[in-house]
Structures are given as structure tokens and as C-alpha cells.
Enzyme design. Structure first.
Site, PDB file in Angstrom:
ATOM      1  N   ASP A   1       8.384  82.890  -2.490  1.00  0.00           N
ATOM      2  CA  ASP A   1       7.031  82.396  -2.207  1.00  0.00           C
ATOM      3  C   ASP A   1       6.550  81.702  -3.485  1.00  0.00           C
ATOM      4  O   ASP A   1       6.239  82.371  -4.479  1.00  0.00           O
ATOM      5  CB  ASP A   1       6.122  83.575  -1.830  1.00  0.00           C
TER       6      ASP A   1
ATOM      7  N   TYR B   1       1.877  89.291  -1.603  1.00  0.00           N
ATOM      8  CA  TYR B   1       0.727  88.877  -0.803  1.00  0.00           C
ATOM      9  C   TYR B   1       0.548  89.858   0.366  1.00  0.00           C
ATOM     10  O   TYR B   1       1.515  90.182   1.066  1.00  0.00           O
ATOM     11  CB  TYR B   1       0.942  87.449  -0.296  1.00  0.00           C
TER      12      TYR B   1
ATOM     13  N   LYS C   1      -3.232  76.358  -0.397  1.00  0.00           N
ATOM     14  CA  LYS C   1      -3.677  76.627  -1.761  1.00  0.00           C
ATOM     15  C   LYS C   1      -3.553  75.363  -2.624  1.00  0.00           C
ATOM     16  O   LYS C   1      -4.259  74.411  -2.390  1.00  0.00           O
ATOM     17  CB  LYS C   1      -2.900  77.817  -2.317  1.00  0.00           C
TER      18      LYS C   1
ATOM     19  N   ARG D   1       4.896  68.374  19.385  1.00  0.00           N
ATOM     20  CA  ARG D   1       5.270  69.718  18.895  1.00  0.00           C
ATOM     21  C   ARG D   1       6.659  69.676  18.255  1.00  0.00           C
ATOM     22  O   ARG D   1       6.921  70.348  17.271  1.00  0.00           O
ATOM     23  CB  ARG D   1       5.209  70.760  20.029  1.00  0.00           C
TER      24      ARG D   1
HETATM   25  C1  LIG Z   1      -2.498  82.557   0.870  1.00  0.00           C
HETATM   26  C2  LIG Z   1      -1.123  83.025   0.623  1.00  0.00           C
HETATM   27  C3  LIG Z   1      -0.227  83.232   1.687  1.00  0.00           C
HETATM   28  C4  LIG Z   1      -0.623  83.048   3.143  1.00  0.00           C
HETATM   29  O1  LIG Z   1      -0.899  81.738   3.468  1.00  0.00           O
HETATM   30  P1  LIG Z   1      -1.960  81.274   4.602  1.00  0.00           P
HETATM   31  O2  LIG Z   1      -1.954  79.799   4.482  1.00  0.00           O
HETATM   32  O3  LIG Z   1      -3.277  81.923   4.288  1.00  0.00           O
HETATM   33  O4  LIG Z   1      -1.418  81.750   5.916  1.00  0.00           O
HETATM   34  C5  LIG Z   1       1.053  83.648   1.366  1.00  0.00           C
HETATM   35  N1  LIG Z   1       1.440  83.857   0.084  1.00  0.00           N
HETATM   36  C6  LIG Z   1       0.603  83.665  -0.949  1.00  0.00           C
HETATM   37  C7  LIG Z   1       1.088  83.921  -2.347  1.00  0.00           C
HETATM   38  C8  LIG Z   1      -0.696  83.257  -0.725  1.00  0.00           C
HETATM   39  O5  LIG Z   1      -1.533  83.095  -1.774  1.00  0.00           O
END
Ligand SMILES: *Cc1c(COP(=O)(O)O)cnc(C)c1O
Length: 380
Positions: free
Chosen positions: A179, A107, A204, A55
Site C-alpha cells: 500500500d 489502515y 489521497k 464498465r
Molecule cells: C485512505 C486509505 C485507504 C482506503 O482508501 P479509500 O479511498 O478511502 O477507500 C487505504 N490505505 C491507506 C493507507 C489509506 O490512507
């Protein structure tokens, strides 16, 4: 696509080499997966490589974090079990009573973390249209500690000027986090534009194959703020599994070439749809008609694989179009090799502000002509 170097090396080279070492024990060219949760202590009390308990740190995670930091041009990175866990760690590194500014088009999960979960823990949150710098300036308070940027935004692909917002944050004694999930480190370099932190949902584009969940925070400096994020990661325990770290690092090796394909394909699809009589609007920052195009052209290296379209008519027409596609899969998420299409408002639920006729499209790595032919028949 413009060229980008970090240090002496191009990003294509960094993606292949960062966090990669030939295994000393076996000579294996590709790294083994270290599933062991615990590591032997030397008679003298020390540890062979500094690993104690998985961890706190794990060899696969350490390699991944080293690669992520180099890819974004940061000093250090922390990998998480999901993008949401990464975002939560950035928010929880603030203190009760601190003020945070988030964009209105953000998001959905980020918005829920800030306004629902953390508001109950004493965080003050303002929601502004971040394309309007005056609105950001007007929202600043003496206790503003963080401005959260998402550009291109989700799902309307609004463009925020990172350099301007980071400058505003710093002048106010706050930090700026971006982000960078949608453009990926290949499409946008927030740390070079003045941001302090970059967050990724590695689920993603970095993962790229719709088969792993993960998140990351990359920091410009290994400072006190990052130390709190690190504590949330290791003590809070929001860590990815060794297998997911291994899989993600494997995917990152091809990221630069996948992003070229995604961006080229999305541009072709956007251009096709922009001229289609049954499409009311196309939101893609690569189109000269996009209201944020000028800023995007300045701050993005490529425009990415995401676009949104508004179908002539309303919700019914949009859902009917999504029902007729054959190559695209109707599903949420993005960034995989396969193209996805999604009616966003019905996924976000009753609190959604997304237009009812909007479909969000993740352009995969199929040939653009085949994707265009599929959209053409769905619009007939
Ligand atoms: C999918 C996404 C998230 C969240 O991520 P997870 O891996 O689903 O927890 C945050 N910001 C953006 C722009 C996203 O496309």
C-alpha cells in the site's frame, strides 16, 4: 528529495505526459470526458478503439491507468472506485484456504476487509509486527500466498523493509503487495524494491484536493494474478466514473511538485514538534530519532506529508489541542492541499489500538511557518 527516472524520463515529466494525447477529433489539448456508457459497433463486428461498454473499459480510465502504470514503473494498472475496492480486488484474487499476512499497524479498513469480510470467505489471515522480520518469517505457512505491506504504516508510521519482505515472500512462493498511498510514487518505488503489486488510495495524494474518491492497483507484470484483479474490476464493477478518472489525471500532473511541498512542510513541522515540551512523541520517518529512519532513508526518496504526534497527558489533552488549531481542519483523510488534524482513536472506534493521546497530522501546502505558528498557539 532524491531524483527518480522511469525509463528515459524523470517522474515530473511522466506525470505531465503519461496518458495524454491531443484529441484527434477536435485538436483539444486537454482530453474530453467520455460519459457515453456504450460504443458503436462497426458493421463488420469490430469496435473503433476497442471500447464496448464503459464498465469494461472507458477512454478516460484507460488514459489514467496508462499514467498510473508508468508512474509506478509497472506493466499495467487497474483503477477502482475507491482504495478499499482496490485492496478488496487484491485479496479476492486469492482463493479460499489461502493464507495472507498483514501488518499490525495497517489502515483500519484493510484490517477489517481481511479479518472480518474475507475471513468469512475462507481466507486465513495472520497479523504481525512487520518491522520485525523474524515475526514475518515465523508467520509463513505452506499456503501463504500474499504478504501485504504498508510503510510508513497508519497511524504510527512504522517502517517495513520492503526489499526484505518481498524476498521472503518470493522464497515462500507468495507475492508481495505494498500500500503505497502515504509516500506516493514520488516517495517510494515498491516495484523497484521487489514488490509485485502496488495499491493506492488515489483519494489521497494522487487526487490531492480532497474532492475525489478512487483506488488503483499497479502490477509489475500482466500475469494470472493481475488478470483476476482485472476481472474483479470489470465484472465486479468497482470502477471509477469517467469524471473522477479525468479529475484524477488532472491532479496527477502536479503530483511531483505537491509532494515536494508536503514533504518539506512535514519535516519542518516534525522538527518543531520534536522539541516541544508538551509533545511526548513525534512519529515521522524523516527524523533521525525515528526507529525506522535508517531503512526509510534507504528505501524512501522523500518522507511524505504525514506524521503523528502524542500529546503530553492523555486523550483529553490531545482533543483539547486539536480543538485550538485554526489553520488545520479537524477531519479524517489526508493528502489534500489543506492541512488536517485528527484524533485517530475516537475515529477508529472501540477496537482501535491507537494510543489515546495520538493526533494524526496531514501537512498541506500552506507555508510551514504559518502551520508552526498555529501549532504553537494551540500548545500554549
Ligand atoms: C485512505 C486509505 C485507504 C482506503 O482508501 P479509500 O479511498 O478511502 O477507500 C487505504 N490505505 C491507506 C493507507 C489509506 O490512507
Amino acid at each position: 528529495m532524491r531524483e527518480e527516472k522511469t525509463g528515459a524520463l524523470h517522474l515530473e515529466t511522466v506525470a505531465v505526459h503519461a496518458g495524454r494525447e491531443v484529441d484527434l477529433g477536435t485538436g483539444a489539448v486537454m482530453p474530453p470526458i467520455h460519459l457515453s456508457t456504450t460504443f458503436e459497433r462497426q458493421p463488420g463486428g469490430g469496435y473503433t478503439d476497442g471500447f464496448v461498454y464503459t464498465r469494461s473499459d472507458n477512454p478516460n480510465r484507460r488514459s489514467l491507468e496508462s499514467c498510473l502504470a508508468q508512474l509506478e514503473g509497472g506493466a499495467v494498472a487497474a483503477a477502482f472506485g475507491s482504495g478499499q475496492a482496490a485492496t478488496l480486488s487484491v485479496f479476492q484474487a486469492l482463493a479460499a484456504g489461502d493464507h495472507l499476512i498483514i501488518p499490525d499497524d495497517v489502515y483500519f479498513g484493510t484490517r477489517t476487509l481481511a479479518l472480518d469480510i474475507l475471513a468469512r470467505w475462507g481466507l486465513q489471515v495472520s497479523v504481525v509486527d512487520m518491522t520485525q522480520l523474524d515475526e514475518v518469517r515465523a508467520a509463513l505457512q505452506s499456503n501463504t500466498r500474499l504478504i501485504w505491506v504498508e510503510t510508513p504504516s497508519n497511524p504510527l508510521l512504522k517502517i517495513t523493509d520492503i526489499e526484505a519482505v518481498a524476498e521472503m515472500a518470493h522464497a515462500a512462493g507468495a507475492i508481495c503487495a505494498v500500500d503505497n498511498t502515504w509516500p506516493s510514487p514520488l516517495g517510494q518505488r515498491p516495484l523497484q524494491l521487489g514488490a509485485d503489486l502496488v495499491m493506492h488510495s488515489t483519494t489521497k495524494y494522487l487526487g490531492g484536493h480532497s474532492d475525489l474518491l478512487g483506488g488503483a492497483v499497479v502490477a509489475r507484470a500482466e500475469d494470472d494474478y493481475f488478470a483476476r484483479i482485472r476481472t474483479h474490476q470489470t465484472i465486479g464493477g468497482a470502477v471509477p466514473s469517467p469524471f473522477d478518472c479525468w479529475l484524477l489525471l488532472r491532479s496527477i500532473r502536479t503530483l511531483p511538485y505537491r509532494m515536494r511541498g508536503h514533504s518539506e512542510g512535514a519535516m519542518r513541522v516534525a522538527e518543531y514538534l520534536a522539541d516541544h515540551p508538551r509533545i511526548a512523541a513525534v512519529h515521522y520517518p524523516g527524523l533521525p530519532t525515528h526507529p525506522g529512519h535508517e531503512i526509510a532513508a534507504r528505501q524512501m526518496l522523500s518522507y511524505g506529508g504525514m506524521l503523528s504526534i502524542q500529546v503530553e497527558g492523555g486523550m483529553e489533552e490531545a482533543i483539547a489541542m486539536a480543538a485550538r488549531v485554526r489553520l488545520f481542519t479537524r477531519a479524517t483523510s489526508l493528502g489534500g492541499v489543506e492541512s488536517l488534524i485528527e484524533h485517530r482513536a475516537s475515529v477508529e472506534g472501540p477496537l482501535s489500538k491507537t494510543p489515546a493521546n495520538l493526533l494524526r497530522v496531514s501537512v498541506g501546502l500552506e507555508h510551514p511557518n504559518d502551520l508552526i505558528a498555529d501549532l504553537a498557539q494551540a500548545l500554549e
